[in-house]
Structures are given as structure tokens and as C-alpha cells.
Design an enzyme around this catalytic site. Sequence first.
Site, short mmCIF file in Angstrom:
data_model
loop_
_atom_site.label_atom_id
_atom_site.label_comp_id
_atom_site.label_asym_id
_atom_site.label_seq_id
_atom_site.Cartn_x
_atom_site.Cartn_y
_atom_site.Cartn_z
N GLY A 210 -54.55 45.56 44.01
CA GLY A 210 -53.73 44.36 44.19
C GLY A 210 -54.57 43.11 44.33
O GLY A 210 -55.76 43.12 44.04
N ASN A 211 -53.93 42.03 44.75
CA ASN A 211 -54.67 40.79 44.99
C ASN A 211 -54.07 40.07 46.20
O ASN A 211 -53.10 40.53 46.79
CB ASN A 211 -54.70 39.91 43.74
CG ASN A 211 -53.30 39.50 43.32
OD1 ASN A 211 -52.58 38.85 44.06
ND2 ASN A 211 -52.90 39.91 42.11
N ARG A 212 -54.67 38.94 46.57
CA ARG A 212 -54.30 38.29 47.83
C ARG A 212 -53.15 37.30 47.72
O ARG A 212 -52.87 36.58 48.67
CB ARG A 212 -55.51 37.54 48.40
CG ARG A 212 -56.66 38.43 48.79
CD ARG A 212 -57.78 37.57 49.37
NE ARG A 212 -59.03 38.29 49.39
CZ ARG A 212 -59.37 39.15 50.34
NH1 ARG A 212 -58.55 39.39 51.35
NH2 ARG A 212 -60.53 39.77 50.29
N SER A 213 -52.51 37.21 46.58
CA SER A 213 -51.43 36.21 46.43
C SER A 213 -50.30 36.47 47.45
O SER A 213 -49.86 37.61 47.61
CB SER A 213 -50.87 36.28 45.01
OG SER A 213 -49.74 35.48 44.92
#
Length: 403
Positions: A210-213
Site C-alpha cells: 500500500g501507500n501512505r495516502s
Amino acid sequence: MCALEEKSIVLAVSGGIAAYKAATIASLLVQAGAHVDVVLTAGALQFIQPLTFSAITHRPVHSDPFAPWAADFSGHVTLADRADLVIVAPATAATVARLALGLSDDLLGLIALSTRAPILLAPAMEDRMYRHPTTQQHLQTLTDRGAAVVGPESGRLASGAKGLGRMSEPADIVRRAQVLVQGAGRLAGARVVVTAGGTREPLDPVRYVGNRSSGRMGFAIAKAAVAEGAAVTLISGPSAIPPPAGAIIVSVESALEMLAAVEEAARDADVLIMAAAVADFRPETSHASKIKKEHGQDYLDLRLVRNPDILASVNRPGLVKIGFAAETDNLLEHASAKLHAKGLDMIVANDAASTIGADHSTATFLMADGAVRAFPRLPKQELAFEIVLAAAELLAALRRGDS
Ligand SMILES: Cc1cc2nc3c(=O)[nH]c(=O)nc-3n(C[C@H](O)[C@H](O)[C@H](O)COP(=O)(O)O)c2cc1C
């Protein structure tokens, strides 16, 4: 002078637990100077007494479609004709279905079919009822026909469970009513699709890449577009923050799910704003069962494959496309390349390190015609309004046929 002053509002209340909040809506409308005719469905009468409303509005309350007509009052015909706005709050699943199907077997159904006034729905129900495809389809049908929807919101529901389905706050409903009565909004009548949040690319049933958005920027844009009168579909990856009121929410997890949702929603959209942080790559294999570590294993090889490029693949004449470039290096250079490669009308360039997950953002807008607008560090909600105003200008230019 308030936009609601001297306006005739039909406030229809259906049979949900949030019916008690409709008394506050009636009171706020009356305080704003509106003439409020309350209509209670048969379900609503199980939850709240007509006397509550007649005491607040100083007018009769209506429920029975077969109540005798008089010389100066022809039941639903009069109510439908004189309304400047019909608010349905709370709008139960049953009422949403009845209105979508055009059933006129009660007073609200008759008014909804007879009136020329805008209709504002404030859905309120349990999470699963709201997310059920039947309810979503009915809401889509109603918005396709021009109805406005405010909420629902996430939070504690009557059952005690938490979820999406709480009716919007009375003040928010009245604010939205004001915008509709004014006929204002720079995106009035436009269909806007906004994506938000990050995607989760599954590795196995319990793990993902995933990512930090946070979803904050996309949610703020959806909120601004709703406030400017657009019918908004918000396609969101998982997010910890509550989605904005008034948009239709489509929840997705992976980039492939987001692509399918965007293709569907963008089919008849006027504006597509892709604020989501979509993974460029996904694990080649998503294991059916949890990956176990072997004794003595120091490495796990992970092969990633390219995800489709959503922005580049959605192309339709008449669609304004706005993308984002969050970069850590050579920001404007990368953003400009992306603007042209994906056939965008505008790209919002911002510094990834200081933007993702933050409340504020700096931004530069790069337009397809070469224009550049730089903004100072702003709260995301303010920046969202600038983006929505730019979208409205691009749409107006497209409709005028400017090249
Ligand atoms: C205690 C209770 C609470 C309810 N709350 C809701 C609700 O919040 N939303 C909803 O869609 N239906 C709710 N229902 C079901 C509706 O009351 C039912 O579908 C009814 O037929 C709605 O009719 P109406 O939409 O014509 O008022 C509730 C029922 C009960 C018994």
C-alpha cells in the site's frame, strides 16, 4: 437576505429513527424565513407526532393523500406546485426505492412525481442497507434524474454499530437546501467523479502492498464539488477519515477495482479528478492462503507487475480530466510530462514528501494550454476549492468550444 426567505419548502419525513432530527430541520428552515409544509409518511407517523411539526411550522401537517381537498388546497397538487424545494429527510431505503420507481401510492410519492421543484434526499439507514446494490441503484436513478443527495455520513448508527448510514446533520442539510434554492454553484448540474485514497494491492488474504495516502485531498475535492452543486461520485480506497456528505461513495481496494469503478462512473461524467494514489505495480501473484515463512528463510522474492494506467485509459470527448503528480524530485518536469502523456486538461503538482497524509499542501496547476498557477501552502480544503473552480472553468470552456 437568506436564500430560503419566503421560499416554500416541502419537508417530507419518512419512517427512520432519524425522524426526530427532522424537527430540527423544520426549525432551522422556519428560522431562515421559509414556509415549511411537512409531509409525514405512514412510517414516519410511527416515529414522530404531527403536532411536533405543526407547532414548529405553524402550518398543518400532511399525511393522508385522500384527505378532503378544499377550494384553496388541492392536496398533493397544491403542495407540489407551490414548492421551491422538496426535502426528504430522513429518506429511508423504502422511500428511496418508492421514489426511484415512481410509486405514487402515498402523499410523498404523489408530490415527488408532480413537482417541478428540485428534490433533496438525506438518506439514513443501516450501513448494509445503504451499501446494498438495490439502494445504490435507486439513488443513482434519482440523481440521474436530477435529485440532489446529501449524506449519509459515517458514524454511530441506531443499532449501535458504526458504519455509513447516519443522516447528515440538520445544519448541513439546510445549507445544501440553500444552495439548491439559489440555483447557485459553479458546477450545478455537472457530474463529477473524484478518486481518493491509496490502493491496496493484495499479497495474500492478510497482507497488501500500500501507500501512505489518507484520502484527505480527494475527500476535500468531493466536498467542494458537492458545495458547488455537482452530482459527485467519490471512488475511494480504504481511508480512516469519514467520507464527505452528499457524494455517492464507491469503496474499492485495489487499482484494478478502482479502474473498473472509474470506467463505470466516468461513462456519463463531465469531470474526472483523480486524486487517488494508485499503485503503479501489484504483486504478480495474490496467494490464496497466507504466505508462511520457512525455517531459515532470509528473503522473500516479490515480483510486481504493472497496473493499468487509469487516467490514460479513460478518454472520452467532453470529459474534463484532472490528475495529480506527487513527486519528490524534478516536480514540474515530471508533472508536465504526465499532463501530456495522459491527455489531461490540468495537473496538480505537489511535493510528495510534505503532502501525503498532511492537512496542508502546496500546489502548482499546470494547464494543457501551457498556463501555470502556483499556490502557497494552503489547507487541503482551500486547495480543493481552487481545483474545483479550475474544473468548472475548464468545463465551461469545453462547452463553449474553446480550443
Ligand atoms: C425501530 C426502527 C427503526 C428503523 N429505522 C430505519 C432507518 O433508519 N432507515 C430505514 O431505511 N428504515 C428504517 N426502518 C424501517 C422502516 O421504518 C420501514 O422500511 C418503513 O416501511 C419505511 O416506510 P417509509 O419510508 O414509507 O416511511 C426502521 C424500522 C424500525 C422498526
